[in-house]
Design a protein around this motif. Structure first.
Motif, PDB file in Angstrom:
ATOM      1  N   LEU A   1     -15.772 -11.175  -1.387  1.00 56.20           N
ATOM      2  CA  LEU A   1     -16.137 -11.152  -2.803  1.00 56.20           C
ATOM      3  C   LEU A   1     -14.949 -10.990  -3.738  1.00 56.20           C
ATOM      4  CD1 LEU A   1     -19.270  -8.843  -2.561  1.00 56.20           C
ATOM      5  CD2 LEU A   1     -19.210 -11.336  -2.648  1.00 56.20           C
ATOM      6  N   ASN A   2     -13.778 -10.710  -3.211  1.00 56.46           N
ATOM      7  CA  ASN A   2     -12.618 -10.444  -4.053  1.00 56.46           C
ATOM      8  C   ASN A   2     -12.068 -11.733  -4.656  1.00 56.46           C
ATOM      9  OD1 ASN A   2     -10.503  -8.913  -5.162  1.00 56.46           O
ATOM     10  ND2 ASN A   2      -9.172  -9.671  -3.555  1.00 56.46           N
ATOM     11  N   SER A   3     -11.714 -11.663  -5.937  1.00 57.97           N
ATOM     12  CA  SER A   3     -11.110 -12.826  -6.591  1.00 57.97           C
ATOM     13  C   SER A   3      -9.900 -12.441  -7.428  1.00 57.97           C
ATOM     14  CB  SER A   3     -12.131 -13.538  -7.467  1.00 57.97           C
ATOM     15  OG  SER A   3     -12.553 -12.673  -8.502  1.00 57.97           O
ATOM     16  N   SER A   4      -9.419 -11.216  -7.290  1.00 55.54           N
ATOM     17  CA  SER A   4      -8.294 -10.775  -8.102  1.00 55.54           C
ATOM     18  C   SER A   4      -7.082 -10.484  -7.223  1.00 55.54           C
ATOM     19  CB  SER A   4      -8.672  -9.516  -8.891  1.00 55.54           C
ATOM     20  OG  SER A   4      -8.983  -8.470  -8.007  1.00 55.54           O
ATOM     21  N   VAL A   5      -5.909 -10.525  -7.842  1.00 58.37           N
ATOM     22  CA  VAL A   5      -4.668 -10.314  -7.108  1.00 58.37           C
ATOM     23  C   VAL A   5      -4.532  -8.854  -6.697  1.00 58.37           C
ATOM     24  CG1 VAL A   5      -2.148 -10.401  -7.287  1.00 58.37           C
ATOM     25  CG2 VAL A   5      -3.535 -12.219  -8.255  1.00 58.37           C
ATOM     26  N   ASP A   6      -4.887  -7.914  -7.585  1.00 60.55           N
ATOM     27  CA  ASP A   6      -4.741  -6.504  -7.237  1.00 60.55           C
ATOM     28  C   ASP A   6      -5.683  -6.116  -6.095  1.00 60.55           C
ATOM     29  OD1 ASP A   6      -6.858  -6.926  -8.941  1.00 60.55           O
ATOM     30  OD2 ASP A   6      -6.719  -4.986  -9.912  1.00 60.55           O
ATOM     31  N   GLY A   7      -6.865  -6.685  -6.052  1.00 64.23           N
ATOM     32  CA  GLY A   7      -7.777  -6.447  -4.938  1.00 64.23           C
ATOM     33  C   GLY A   7      -7.246  -7.040  -3.654  1.00 64.23           C
ATOM     34  N   ALA A   8      -6.618  -8.210  -3.740  1.00 63.05           N
ATOM     35  CA  ALA A   8      -6.051  -8.845  -2.547  1.00 63.05           C
ATOM     36  C   ALA A   8      -4.903  -8.019  -1.992  1.00 63.05           C
ATOM     37  CB  ALA A   8      -5.580 -10.251  -2.886  1.00 63.05           C
ATOM     38  N   THR A   9      -4.080  -7.462  -2.860  1.00 63.08           N
ATOM     39  CA  THR A   9      -2.975  -6.617  -2.414  1.00 63.08           C
ATOM     40  C   THR A   9      -3.497  -5.385  -1.689  1.00 63.08           C
ATOM     41  OG1 THR A   9      -1.673  -7.346  -4.305  1.00 63.08           O
ATOM     42  CG2 THR A   9      -0.922  -5.364  -3.169  1.00 63.08           C
ATOM     43  N   LYS A  60       8.444  14.476  11.714  1.00 57.76           N
ATOM     44  CA  LYS A  60       8.394  14.442  10.266  1.00 57.76           C
ATOM     45  C   LYS A  60       7.331  13.451   9.826  1.00 57.76           C
ATOM     46  CE  LYS A  60      13.013  15.768   8.949  1.00 57.76           C
ATOM     47  NZ  LYS A  60      14.161  15.432   8.111  1.00 57.76           N
ATOM     48  N   VAL A  61       6.625  13.796   8.784  1.00 59.35           N
ATOM     49  CA  VAL A  61       5.609  12.923   8.231  1.00 59.35           C
ATOM     50  C   VAL A  61       6.263  12.098   7.129  1.00 59.35           C
ATOM     51  CG1 VAL A  61       3.422  12.842   7.023  1.00 59.35           C
ATOM     52  CG2 VAL A  61       3.811  14.588   8.739  1.00 59.35           C
ATOM     53  N   GLU A  62       6.170  10.783   7.250  1.00 59.06           N
ATOM     54  CA  GLU A  62       6.734   9.901   6.246  1.00 59.06           C
ATOM     55  C   GLU A  62       5.610   9.240   5.476  1.00 59.06           C
ATOM     56  OE1 GLU A  62       9.556   7.200   7.867  1.00 59.06           O
ATOM     57  OE2 GLU A  62      10.567   8.749   8.994  1.00 59.06           O
ATOM     58  N   THR A  63       5.782   9.105   4.174  1.00 52.09           N
ATOM     59  CA  THR A  63       4.761   8.531   3.314  1.00 52.09           C
ATOM     60  C   THR A  63       5.357   7.361   2.556  1.00 52.09           C
ATOM     61  OG1 THR A  63       3.810  10.723   3.030  1.00 52.09           O
ATOM     62  CG2 THR A  63       3.131   9.040   1.471  1.00 52.09           C
ATOM     63  N   LEU A  64       4.610   6.286   2.503  1.00 50.17           N
ATOM     64  CA  LEU A  64       4.992   5.122   1.724  1.00 50.17           C
ATOM     65  C   LEU A  64       3.969   4.955   0.610  1.00 50.17           C
ATOM     66  CD1 LEU A  64       6.681   2.543   1.276  1.00 50.17           C
ATOM     67  CD2 LEU A  64       5.092   1.378   2.802  1.00 50.17           C
ATOM     68  N   GLU A  65       4.426   5.069  -0.618  1.00 52.41           N
ATOM     69  CA  GLU A  65       3.534   4.915  -1.753  1.00 52.41           C
ATOM     70  C   GLU A  65       3.742   3.531  -2.361  1.00 52.41           C
ATOM     71  OE1 GLU A  65       3.917   8.102  -4.520  1.00 52.41           O
ATOM     72  OE2 GLU A  65       3.795   9.614  -2.947  1.00 52.41           O
ATOM     73  N   VAL A  66       2.646   2.810  -2.575  1.00 53.34           N
ATOM     74  CA  VAL A  66       2.701   1.460  -3.116  1.00 53.34           C
ATOM     75  C   VAL A  66       1.806   1.398  -4.343  1.00 53.34           C
ATOM     76  CG1 VAL A  66       2.236  -0.972  -2.652  1.00 53.34           C
ATOM     77  CG2 VAL A  66       3.067   0.506  -0.824  1.00 53.34           C
ATOM     78  N   CYS A  67       2.332   0.891  -5.438  1.00 53.72           N
ATOM     79  CA  CYS A  67       1.531   0.718  -6.651  1.00 53.72           C
ATOM     80  C   CYS A  67       0.907  -0.675  -6.604  1.00 53.72           C
ATOM     81  CB  CYS A  67       2.397   0.865  -7.891  1.00 53.72           C
ATOM     82  SG  CYS A  67       1.465   0.686  -9.420  1.00 53.72           S
ATOM     83  N   VAL A  68      -0.408  -0.734  -6.478  1.00 56.33           N
ATOM     84  CA  VAL A  68      -1.085  -2.022  -6.366  1.00 56.33           C
ATOM     85  C   VAL A  68      -1.743  -2.441  -7.671  1.00 56.33           C
ATOM     86  CG1 VAL A  68      -1.494  -1.842  -3.906  1.00 56.33           C
ATOM     87  CG2 VAL A  68      -3.189  -0.951  -5.478  1.00 56.33           C
ATOM     88  N   GLY A  69      -1.595  -1.656  -8.712  1.00 52.66           N
ATOM     89  CA  GLY A  69      -2.182  -2.013  -9.997  1.00 52.66           C
ATOM     90  C   GLY A  69      -3.472  -1.261 -10.243  1.00 52.66           C
ATOM     91  N   PRO A  70      -4.296  -1.790 -11.132  1.00 56.03           N
ATOM     92  CA  PRO A  70      -5.549  -1.107 -11.462  1.00 56.03           C
ATOM     93  C   PRO A  70      -6.540  -1.148 -10.300  1.00 56.03           C
ATOM     94  CG  PRO A  70      -5.481  -3.236 -12.510  1.00 56.03           C
ATOM     95  CD  PRO A  70      -4.135  -3.015 -11.879  1.00 56.03           C
ATOM     96  N   ASP A  71      -7.571  -0.318 -10.385  1.00 57.45           N
ATOM     97  CA  ASP A  71      -8.598  -0.305  -9.341  1.00 57.45           C
ATOM     98  C   ASP A  71      -9.319  -1.647  -9.321  1.00 57.45           C
ATOM     99  OD1 ASP A  71      -8.059   2.286  -8.637  1.00 57.45           O
ATOM    100  OD2 ASP A  71      -9.528   3.138 -10.008  1.00 57.45           O
ATOM    101  N   PRO A  72      -9.417  -2.264  -8.148  1.00 59.92           N
ATOM    102  CA  PRO A  72     -10.106  -3.557  -8.061  1.00 59.92           C
ATOM    103  C   PRO A  72     -11.615  -3.378  -8.182  1.00 59.92           C
ATOM    104  CG  PRO A  72      -9.430  -2.840  -5.897  1.00 59.92           C
ATOM    105  CD  PRO A  72      -8.855  -1.865  -6.869  1.00 59.92           C
ATOM    106  N   ASP A  73     -12.306  -4.449  -8.563  1.00 55.78           N
ATOM    107  CA  ASP A  73     -13.763  -4.402  -8.672  1.00 55.78           C
ATOM    108  C   ASP A  73     -14.403  -4.218  -7.311  1.00 55.78           C
ATOM    109  OD1 ASP A  73     -13.640  -4.771 -11.412  1.00 55.78           O
ATOM    110  OD2 ASP A  73     -13.724  -6.954 -11.239  1.00 55.78           O
TER     111      ASP A  73
END
Length: 86
Positions: free
Chosen positions: A58-66, A39-52
């Motif tokens: 170069l990352n300085s945002s929390v959503d990009g870090a996630t 069986k194929v299992e999928t885990l969907e995670v909401c990380v917020g808006p698209d990071p820059d």
């Protein structure tokens, strides 16, 4: 002659696409025949808006870090002695 061949090829491709799209079960799923289909299992995670950027330097945002943490998480693990296993 070329036009008839091209038309026939397009017709065959469209028909094959139609027949493949109308199957009942996804590939790899055997149903109730008693086989050991994985069986194929999928885990969907909401990380917020698209990071820059997803560049860790170069990352300085929390959503990009996630997103970066989730992307690089499975690349390396530690064994019982604390030695990296790739």
């Amino acid at each position: 002659m070329k036009r008839k061949f091209s038309l026939m090829l397009v017709l065959v491709l469209v028909c094959s696409l139609f027949f493949v799209a109308c199957t009942d079960k996804p590939e790899g799923e055997k149903g109730e025949e008693g086989s050991s289909a994985a069986k194929v299992e999928t885990l969907e995670v909401c990380v917020g808006p698209d990071p820059d950027t997803i560049d860790p330097a170069l990352n300085s945002s929390v959503d990009g870090a996630t997103l970066i943490i989730h992307a690089f998480e499975g690349l390396m693990t530690l064994d019982k002695d604390g030695v990296p296993v790739y």
